[in-house]
Design an enzyme around this catalytic site. Structure first.
Site, mmCIF file in Angstrom:
data_model
loop_
_atom_site.group_PDB
_atom_site.id
_atom_site.type_symbol
_atom_site.label_atom_id
_atom_site.label_comp_id
_atom_site.label_asym_id
_atom_site.label_seq_id
_atom_site.Cartn_x
_atom_site.Cartn_y
_atom_site.Cartn_z
ATOM 1 C CG HIS A 173 -1.330 4.641 2.422
ATOM 2 N ND1 HIS A 173 -1.889 3.955 3.475
ATOM 3 C CD2 HIS A 173 -1.821 4.055 1.308
ATOM 4 C CE1 HIS A 173 -2.663 2.994 3.016
ATOM 5 N NE2 HIS A 173 -2.631 3.033 1.709
ATOM 6 C CE1 TYR A 260 -11.529 6.334 -7.508
ATOM 7 C CE2 TYR A 260 -9.342 7.289 -7.554
ATOM 8 C CZ TYR A 260 -10.286 6.485 -6.953
ATOM 9 O OH TYR A 260 -9.966 5.834 -5.792
#
Length: 497
Positions: A173, A260
């Protein structure tokens, strides 16, 4: 539909998410006369979730059958759709995903996609995915589809498509959440007023085209809107900085995105400059582990209240924007749904490898998922995705073969781990995580003895460190009070479609 539709959920012991998926699905009239089969290894949680769903069925007089079992094959038998929400190793393994890397200076907010925690989570999950797929092939309805919600999304989906023999769609989502933010800062009343093309890989997906009020929104306009927003300007510092430098906004939360990339969490003294402690998702050290632990404790004590709430009539207009129910509706009724799905690239994104699992726009109808092909990512966005794809590819191969050297090489090439750790530190950290998680890593059983021996003669120093911004697990009363405030705040806001 020629026979009663059966939908199975693996890892159904999470009350909040399972309930959300269920209420979304039964908001579709054609999807109410179904069997909803729940399975989980935790019988206690499974029983509680079953009681909540049965209460919803009873109060709303739905023609829906609820079944629950710890026998996965029984739950999957005859299922046309299977949803995977399992967290392999539970919070026990998750704790080691966060705390062992901290000893080596790797500070993670979430640790479930890549980085040290995500890579090890994948080693546990991918072996389980093969077991799930085997059962689906053998006992589910022929051609059954797997909708994977479990992280690490790309690795799990990659494994089941290439090695599981089951048609798999990965669902997240993140795109919807970022879309809401963009609509908010632009002053739109609804996300329906803002058109987007969002493409990349899971948790590193980029809004490469945004249209609002008849014109294309460029970097400067979007950057000015985010920097002027009183809340997002404080909570989304990493995302705003990346927008400034790349020219494109990323789907993932501030805390997720920060782990990340190799730039924002490598120097402990600088981490507080990039995060916001108003909520865990904005960058708190081990924030998601704390959140999950608190939710588990709260669920145990507040179950009677949750069961009572399940007795209220459903408002089908409050269907959420989770993809699953819309995909099932499109496949079963032919009503077309546009969403963002995790699938094999195969030319969809021109400048990412064909074998990678990408997240990009597609349309669903009775014929399946049809992706929009020919998207080319901006160079900086593609380069960031490529760094993760290379780690994912090595991690998948390592998980399927039990290759410890390849696992360590994957860890070494992770952007944040590589920015923080020396090669010798990476090798020792992986050995320590293999030993700590051995019970969930059957493919590495032959290698554990060697890891133990290497750890006994190690010379790499570690430290006791809580991270740059860690908070302790709160007592249940405090969590309950906080959740009550959040509910009130949500009710006071204008609902965005």
């Amino acid at each position: 539909m020629t026979k009663q539709l059966k939908i199975a959920i693996i890892g159904a012991g999470s009350v909040g998410f399972t309930k959300k998926l269920f209420t979304d699905i039964v908001s579709v009239p054609e999807l109410r006369k179904i069997e909803f089969a729940l399975t989980d290894i935790n019988e206690h949680n499974l029983t509680m979730v079953r009681q909540i769903l049965e209460r919803i069925v009873e109060v709303n007089r739905l023609p829906t059958k609820i079944s629950a079992t710890t026998d996965r094959r029984t739950a999957l038998e005859g299922a046309r759709y299977v949803m995977n929400c399992a967290r392999v190793g539970g919070l026990e393994a998750f704790k080691t995903d966060i705390e062992i890397p901290l000893k080596y200076g790797v500070d993670q907010c979430v640790g479930d996609t890549i980085c040290a925690g995500g890579i090890m989570y994948g080693q546990r999950s991918m072996v389980a995915m093969l077991d799930f797929c085997k059962d689906i092939r053998e006992v589910a309805e022929p051609g059954a589809k797997l909708l994977n919600y479990a992280n690490p999304m790309a690795m799990n989906t990659w494994t089941s498509i290439d090695n599981g023999g089951v048609e798999t769609i990965g669902l997240c989502h993140g795109v919807q959440n970022g879309w809401k933010q963009i609509a908010t800062v632009l002053g739109a009343q609804s996300i329906d007023e803002v058109d987007i093309i969002c493409s990349g890989i899971n948790h590193q997906t980029w809004y490469v085209d945004i249209r609002y009020q008849g014109h294309k929104i460029g970097r400067d306009e979007l950057l000015e809107a985010f920097e002027a927003h009183p809340v997002y300007s404080q909570q989304e510092k990493v995302r705003i900085d990346v927008l400034k430098r790349f020219g494109f906004y990323s789907t993932e939360s501030n805390g997720h995105l920060s782990e990340y990339l190799p730039w924002y969490r490598k120097r402990p003294q600088e981490i507080p400059n990039w995060i916001d402690m108003s909520r865990w998702i904005h960058g708190e050290t081990g924030g998601y582990l704390r959140e999950c632990t608190e939710k588990r404790n709260w669920f145990e004590t507040d179950f009677p209240r949750l069961l009572d709430e399940a007795g209220k009539p459903l408002d089908h207009s409050q269907r959420t924007n989770e993809h699953a129910s819309y995909i099932l509706e499109a496949l079963e009724t032919g009503r077309v749904y546009r969403g963002h799905f995790n699938v094999k690239n195969r030319g969809v994104i021109t400048n990412l490898p064909d074998d990678a699992v990408i997240e990009s726009p597609g349309f669903v109808d009775r014929f399946g998922v049809n992706m929009v092909a020919g998207i080319t990512l901006p160079d900086a966005c593609a380069a960031t995705c490529m760094a993760s794809i290379n780690v994912q590819r090595m991690s998948v191969k390592a998980a399927l073969t039990g290759d410890v050297d390849l696992l360590k090489q994957a860890m070494l090439h992770d952007p944040l781990v590589g920015a923080v750790c020396s090669p010798e530190e990476v090798w020792q950290m992986v050995d320590e995580m293999l030993v700590a998680q051995a019970q969930w890593l059957p493919q590495y059983a032959p290698a554990v003895e060697g890891a133990v021996a290497r750890l006994s003669r190690t010379t790499v120093a570690t430290r006791t460190w809580e991270g740059a911004a860690r908070r302790q697990v709160r007592p249940v009363d405090e969590v309950r009070q906080d959740m009550s405030k959040r509910t009130e705040a949500m009710l006071g806001q204008t609902l965005m479609a």
